[in-house]
Design an enzyme around this catalytic site. Structure first.
Site, PDB file in Angstrom:
ATOM      1  N   GLU A  53      -6.575   9.694 -11.148  1.00 43.77           N
ATOM      2  CA  GLU A  53      -5.829  10.934 -10.909  1.00 43.77           C
ATOM      3  C   GLU A  53      -4.876  11.255 -12.052  1.00 43.77           C
ATOM      4  OE1 GLU A  53      -4.320  11.996  -7.135  1.00 43.77           O
ATOM      5  OE2 GLU A  53      -5.939  11.034  -6.005  1.00 43.77           O
ATOM      6  N   HIS A 326       0.628   6.264  -4.413  1.00 47.69           N
ATOM      7  CA  HIS A 326       0.102   4.895  -4.378  1.00 47.69           C
ATOM      8  C   HIS A 326       1.042   3.995  -5.183  1.00 47.69           C
ATOM      9  CE1 HIS A 326      -4.282   5.439  -3.058  1.00 47.69           C
ATOM     10  NE2 HIS A 326      -3.741   6.655  -2.985  1.00 47.69           N
TER      11      HIS A 326
END
Length: 477
Positions: A53, A326
């Site tokens: 990402e 995350h």
């Protein structure tokens, strides 16, 4: 080629999902710049890093600029309409790289999810560690399709299984070439799930976290399978240190309510004690490790896991938000020059080695292949129904459009003619879109399913043939 004296005996590896969606992720530039700064100051010094990402060149270059003194080599991977969001950084030269697109990766109709548009796949890099031919690490960085429903009712389960199979094939191939295998990424699966077992089994790799923490959780405390273990609800600290939870932690500000987030960004320094119960946290990010010695025997791995931890847990120093939704997973691997005795079959838990009974290194079990084949058949049946439905819509739209244009001739008033033309135009436009999806996209997906089915069927037959031979040898003995 760079000059090498000798290959390293330890490797510091990091995998991190950065939450770097352009226009969507809040404070993207600030957060990814801080991620670069943290990587540059990390201890131990990272030597191979896989990022997910990281969607923009701007953010990638920001991280590269800050880490170039410790990670002079890097590759940003291009894929799909909006990119794949994958990057690999390395202390050592990247000899070769490729981007392997997943043949099954979401649906264009689910535009609000975006998996199909971003072109997910596996970023592959062959990194030269030393002067010998075998001094090579093959790094595979990926981000699997997100699970939008719970298994086994997840309509994208077949997609994620096919992706896990692709990653496993690449890892296994690298081990067969005699290279160190590193699988990094957000795999969007919990430990011991079907995809996890598929990668570990067919890819012949070890989940680095479970090597040192074999009793760690297999999902969040709210998951049925984890609840059955009767371990209660862990604290946030236990989830980080023992369970390796990288996602949905109560310590991560992106998982807070909107009200709490607003308060934090207004300057209220909200403290969450690490003794707080953490029922939703789970592990989705992994470092897999394998090599040719492990491929031959689980008790004979050359590389083993020395240390592993969850990192990037501190918040941004100015904004106060977590650096991503995350946390990172960070491992130190060490190498023994002399392989273990092949006769060894067991080892103590937590020493960094599996027992030979813990993984079938030849292939998956026959029932596993049957499960995948059944999954493919079920999903193919669904897609054939979808293709018939959409192509039928296309045919109906043509009939409606012709009917509307014909009716214009007998229209009593101009506004009625306008409505008929509007109806025919919008209906025909929707019909053409359905026709393209049914005729092109679903047709392509069905062909990809046929390829996947053939590979699984062939692997099953090979496994059955091997085991049949083994049984015959036993009988002769």
């Amino acid at each position: 080629m760079a000059a090498f004296s000798e290959a390293p005996n330890t490797l510091n590896v990091i995998s991190y999902n950065c939450l770097g969606l352009k226009y969507i992720s809040h404070y993207r530039r600030e957060r990814l710049a801080e991620i670069g700064r943290r990587l540059a100051l990390a201890s131990p010094i990272p030597e191979i890093v896989g990022l997910q990402e990281c969607w923009t060149q701007e953010d990638y270059q920001s991280i590269r600029t800050q880490t170039k003194h410790i990670l002079p080599y890097g590759k940003y991977y291009y894929s799909g309409i909006f990119g794949g969001g994958l990057a690999i950084l390395s202390k050592w030269p990247i000899e070769e790289s490729s981007m392997v697109r997943y043949p099954l990766n979401g649906r264009p109709t689910a535009f609000f999810r975006g998996d199909w548009f971003v072109g997910k796949g596996v970023a592959c890099a062959r990194i030269r560690l030393g002067p010998r031919l075998e001094d090579v690490a093959e790094v595979f960085c990926t981000h699997l399709h997100a699970p939008y429903e719970s298994e086994p009712n997840d309509s994208y389960l077949c997609h994620r299984t096919a992706q896990a199979w692709e990653v496993a094939k690449l890892m296994r191939g690298a081990a067969e070439r005699g290279h160190l295998v590193l699988g990094l990424g957000d795999f969007n699966m919990v430990p011991l799930s079907f995809a996890h077992q598929l990668i570990s089994g067919y890819g012949s790799v070890r989940d680095a976290w479970r090597v040192l923490h074999p009793e760690s959780s297999i999902g969040s405390a709210n998951d049925n399978l984890e609840r059955r273990r009767g371990r209660g609800i862990p604290t946030a600290n236990y989830n980080l240190s023992e369970n390796g939870a990288t996602c949905d932690s109560v310590l991560n500000t992106w998982r807070w309510s909107k009200e709490l987030q607003k308060r934090q960004y207004r300057g209220d320094n909200i403290i969450v004690n690490d003794t707080t119960q953490d029922p939703r946290a789970k592990r989705l990010d992994y470092i897999f490790i394998g090599d040719s010695d492990y491929l031959r025997s689980p008790s004979n791995n050359k590389w083993h896991v020395q240390d592993i931890k969850v990192g990037m847990t501190d918040r941004h120093p100015l904004i106060g938000c977590s650096l991503s939704d995350h946390f990172s997973v960070e491992a130190t691997l060490s190498r023994r020059e002399q392989p273990a005795d092949l006769s060894l079959s067991t080892s103590h838990a937590g020493s960094g080695f599996y027992t030979s009974q813990q993984i079938d290194i030849d292939s998956l079990s026959i029932p596993t292949y049957d499960i995948i084949l059944s999954m493919i058949e079920t999903y193919a049946r669904r897609e054939r129904h979808q293709r018939h439905f959409r192509l039928s819509n296309f045919g109906v739209s043509i009939v409606v459009a012709v009917g509307c244009f014909t009716a214009v001739w007998w229209s009593p008033r101009p506004f009625v003619a306008f409505l008929l033309i509007l109806l025919s135009t919008l209906g025909f436009g929707a019909g053409v879109l359905d026709g393209l999806i049914g005729g092109l996209f679903i047709g392509s997906e069905l062909r990809a399913l046929k390829e996947f089915e053939w590979e699984i069927q062939n692997a099953k037959e090979m496994a059955e043939g091997t085991r049949g031979g083994d049984q015959e040898n036993v009988k002769e003995t």
